[in-house]
Design an enzyme around this catalytic site. Sequence first.
Site, mmCIF file in Angstrom:
data_model
loop_
_atom_site.group_PDB
_atom_site.id
_atom_site.type_symbol
_atom_site.label_atom_id
_atom_site.label_comp_id
_atom_site.label_asym_id
_atom_site.label_seq_id
_atom_site.Cartn_x
_atom_site.Cartn_y
_atom_site.Cartn_z
ATOM 1 C CG HIS A 102 17.923 34.182 -5.456
ATOM 2 N ND1 HIS A 102 17.521 35.328 -4.828
ATOM 3 C CD2 HIS A 102 18.252 33.315 -4.469
ATOM 4 C CE1 HIS A 102 17.595 35.167 -3.510
ATOM 5 N NE2 HIS A 102 18.042 33.949 -3.274
ATOM 6 C CE LYS A 161 16.255 38.334 -11.500
ATOM 7 N NZ LYS A 161 16.893 37.812 -10.276
ATOM 8 C CD GLN A 190 7.312 40.375 -10.631
ATOM 9 O OE1 GLN A 190 6.513 39.571 -11.105
ATOM 10 N NE2 GLN A 190 8.176 40.029 -9.701
ATOM 11 C CG ASP A 246 19.478 33.260 -0.229
ATOM 12 O OD1 ASP A 246 18.912 32.611 -1.140
ATOM 13 O OD2 ASP A 246 19.382 34.501 -0.133
ATOM 14 C CE1 TYR A 270 14.564 41.455 -8.745
ATOM 15 C CE2 TYR A 270 15.349 42.954 -7.056
ATOM 16 C CZ TYR A 270 14.799 41.742 -7.423
ATOM 17 O OH TYR A 270 14.480 40.827 -6.456
#
Length: 187
Positions: free
Chosen positions: A62, A72, A46, A170, A132
């Site tokens: 996160h 990532k 992804q 957040d 990313y």
Amino acid sequence: MQVEQTSLSGVLILTPRRIGDDRGFFSETWNRDTMLGIGIDIAFVQDNHSLSREAGVVRGLHYQAPPHAQDKLVRAGAGAVLDVVVDIRQGSETYGKWTGVELSAENGRQVFIPKGFLHGFVTLRPNSELLYKCSDVYAPDCDGSVYFADPDLGINWGIDPARAILSPKDRNAPRFADFKSPFRYKE
């Protein structure tokens, strides 16, 4: 590809070579064979792209828990960010420690973040874009966060936390002391 180790085991700064002239530049940001040569054997599934319109936007911290934990590879496509990574692998000698790397469209740096780390960033310029690659798809039931300005982490974001532009998620994220990591350090 220039490879730099960080203070956190497994987290790497990767700077691809740029070939430039008066028109601009060309850079190969991902090549499976090159990555295998430096020990990164990841099948990314992804790609994500985020735009933050103002300087001072904080996204994070996160993580995505198993069974959908994500590796990532992060870079800035426009603008600049301070990218922050925190070790949350129980049993690691750097558990709860962080590192920060400035990523910008100009410097071309990328950060490789393996599973077992919190990730977040603060925008240093307006209209900053982060691109990313992820090794697993987004799974809302595995999504988690920790409050970015938790004093137990001691992260220097370079901004006054009270002025950070945050999402409700957040802003209301749990404190590090209340966080139970789903990750274990493997030697």
